[in-house]
Design a protein around this motif. Sequence first.
Motif, PDB file in Angstrom:
ATOM      1  N   ARG A 105       0.833  -1.211   0.000  1.00 21.58           N
ATOM      2  CA  ARG A 105       0.000   0.000   0.000  1.00 21.58           C
ATOM      3  C   ARG A 105       0.864   1.255   0.000  1.00 21.58           C
ATOM      4  NH1 ARG A 105      -5.382  -0.317   1.250  1.00 21.58           N
ATOM      5  NH2 ARG A 105      -5.283   1.791   2.061  1.00 21.58           N
ATOM      6  N   PRO A 106       0.532   2.243  -0.822  1.00 22.52           N
ATOM      7  CA  PRO A 106       1.295   3.491  -0.856  1.00 22.52           C
ATOM      8  C   PRO A 106       1.361   4.191   0.503  1.00 22.52           C
ATOM      9  CG  PRO A 106      -0.165   3.362  -2.751  1.00 22.52           C
ATOM     10  CD  PRO A 106      -0.510   2.205  -1.854  1.00 22.52           C
ATOM     11  N   ALA A 107       0.282   4.149   1.262  1.00 20.46           N
ATOM     12  CA  ALA A 107       0.269   4.812   2.572  1.00 20.46           C
ATOM     13  C   ALA A 107       1.266   4.152   3.522  1.00 20.46           C
ATOM     14  CB  ALA A 107      -1.131   4.777   3.166  1.00 20.46           C
ATOM     15  N   VAL A 108       1.371   2.838   3.467  1.00 18.58           N
ATOM     16  CA  VAL A 108       2.312   2.119   4.329  1.00 18.58           C
ATOM     17  C   VAL A 108       3.736   2.380   3.861  1.00 18.58           C
ATOM     18  CG1 VAL A 108       3.074  -0.183   5.061  1.00 18.58           C
ATOM     19  CG2 VAL A 108       0.637   0.363   4.980  1.00 18.58           C
ATOM     20  N   ARG A 109       3.957   2.318   2.567  1.00 20.70           N
ATOM     21  CA  ARG A 109       5.303   2.555   2.026  1.00 20.70           C
ATOM     22  C   ARG A 109       5.771   3.981   2.306  1.00 20.70           C
ATOM     23  NH1 ARG A 109       7.171  -1.431  -1.009  1.00 20.70           N
ATOM     24  NH2 ARG A 109       8.410  -0.205  -2.451  1.00 20.70           N
ATOM     25  N   ALA A 110       4.857   4.924   2.340  1.00 21.33           N
ATOM     26  CA  ALA A 110       5.218   6.328   2.562  1.00 21.33           C
ATOM     27  C   ALA A 110       5.741   6.586   3.971  1.00 21.33           C
ATOM     28  CB  ALA A 110       4.010   7.226   2.291  1.00 21.33           C
ATOM     29  N   ILE A 111       5.280   5.797   4.941  1.00 18.71           N
ATOM     30  CA  ILE A 111       5.714   6.014   6.326  1.00 18.71           C
ATOM     31  C   ILE A 111       6.680   4.941   6.814  1.00 18.71           C
ATOM     32  CG2 ILE A 111       3.615   7.275   6.938  1.00 18.71           C
ATOM     33  CD1 ILE A 111       2.757   4.652   8.429  1.00 18.71           C
ATOM     34  N   GLN A 112       7.077   4.063   5.904  1.00 19.44           N
ATOM     35  CA  GLN A 112       7.977   2.969   6.266  1.00 19.44           C
ATOM     36  C   GLN A 112       9.347   3.508   6.657  1.00 19.44           C
ATOM     37  OE1 GLN A 112       8.335   0.231   3.061  1.00 19.44           O
ATOM     38  NE2 GLN A 112       9.446  -1.280   4.253  1.00 19.44           N
ATOM     39  N   ASN A 113       9.898   2.975   7.731  1.00 26.85           N
ATOM     40  CA  ASN A 113      11.224   3.349   8.207  1.00 26.85           C
ATOM     41  C   ASN A 113      12.187   2.195   7.979  1.00 26.85           C
ATOM     42  OD1 ASN A 113      10.795   5.998   9.488  1.00 26.85           O
ATOM     43  ND2 ASN A 113       9.361   4.848  10.756  1.00 26.85           N
ATOM     44  N   PRO A 114      13.490   2.472   8.036  1.00 25.18           N
ATOM     45  CA  PRO A 114      14.461   1.375   7.925  1.00 25.18           C
ATOM     46  C   PRO A 114      14.284   0.392   9.082  1.00 25.18           C
ATOM     47  CG  PRO A 114      15.552   3.519   7.827  1.00 25.18           C
ATOM     48  CD  PRO A 114      14.120   3.763   8.176  1.00 25.18           C
ATOM     49  N   VAL A 115      14.669  -0.844   8.877  1.00 29.47           N
ATOM     50  CA  VAL A 115      14.518  -1.884   9.885  1.00 29.47           C
ATOM     51  C   VAL A 115      15.195  -1.473  11.189  1.00 29.47           C
ATOM     52  CG1 VAL A 115      15.134  -4.258  10.479  1.00 29.47           C
ATOM     53  CG2 VAL A 115      14.269  -3.725   8.205  1.00 29.47           C
ATOM     54  N   GLU A 116      16.369  -0.889  11.114  1.00 34.56           N
ATOM     55  CA  GLU A 116      17.100  -0.505  12.323  1.00 34.56           C
ATOM     56  C   GLU A 116      16.297   0.461  13.195  1.00 34.56           C
ATOM     57  OE1 GLU A 116      19.760  -1.924  13.591  1.00 34.56           O
ATOM     58  OE2 GLU A 116      19.638  -3.250  11.862  1.00 34.56           O
ATOM     59  N   PHE A 117      15.464   1.276  12.612  1.00 31.44           N
ATOM     60  CA  PHE A 117      14.599   2.187  13.353  1.00 31.44           C
ATOM     61  C   PHE A 117      13.748   1.400  14.354  1.00 31.44           C
ATOM     62  CE2 PHE A 117      10.374   4.099  13.810  1.00 31.44           C
ATOM     63  CZ  PHE A 117      10.669   5.386  14.195  1.00 31.44           C
ATOM     64  N   TYR A 118      13.136   0.316  13.875  1.00 32.72           N
ATOM     65  CA  TYR A 118      12.269  -0.497  14.719  1.00 32.72           C
ATOM     66  C   TYR A 118      13.074  -1.361  15.692  1.00 32.72           C
ATOM     67  CZ  TYR A 118       8.932   1.024  11.240  1.00 32.72           C
ATOM     68  OH  TYR A 118       8.174   1.787  10.414  1.00 32.72           O
ATOM     69  N   VAL A 119      14.187  -1.898  15.224  1.00 35.56           N
ATOM     70  CA  VAL A 119      15.020  -2.755  16.065  1.00 35.56           C
ATOM     71  C   VAL A 119      15.504  -1.977  17.282  1.00 35.56           C
ATOM     72  CG1 VAL A 119      17.201  -4.017  16.189  1.00 35.56           C
ATOM     73  CG2 VAL A 119      15.721  -4.270  14.189  1.00 35.56           C
ATOM     74  N   GLU A 120      15.981  -0.775  17.076  1.00 34.99           N
ATOM     75  CA  GLU A 120      16.476   0.049  18.177  1.00 34.99           C
ATOM     76  C   GLU A 120      15.376   0.338  19.201  1.00 34.99           C
ATOM     77  OE1 GLU A 120      18.043   3.545  16.328  1.00 34.99           O
ATOM     78  OE2 GLU A 120      19.666   2.431  15.372  1.00 34.99           O
TER      79      GLU A 120
END
Length: 63
Positions: A35-50
């Motif tokens: 979904r474009p809305a999800v892709r637009a706010i997606q962060n790099p994996v490290e953002f979530y891991v941290e």
Amino acid sequence: MSGAPLLPEGRRALRLGRAIKVTRLRAWVEAVQARPAVRAIQNPVEFYVERFAKFVKPATTAA
């Protein structure tokens, strides 16, 4: 997404195995990720891991 983890390798992840018949769940995950809305706010994996690392207990090895 056949058996692909929901997180990159080396991370604790929910795996959707090939043997398990979860085709509808796999299709839903793929649709959400596309979904474009999800892709637009997606962060790099490290953002979530941290941010979530403090909630995960270290894995222990069996003695």
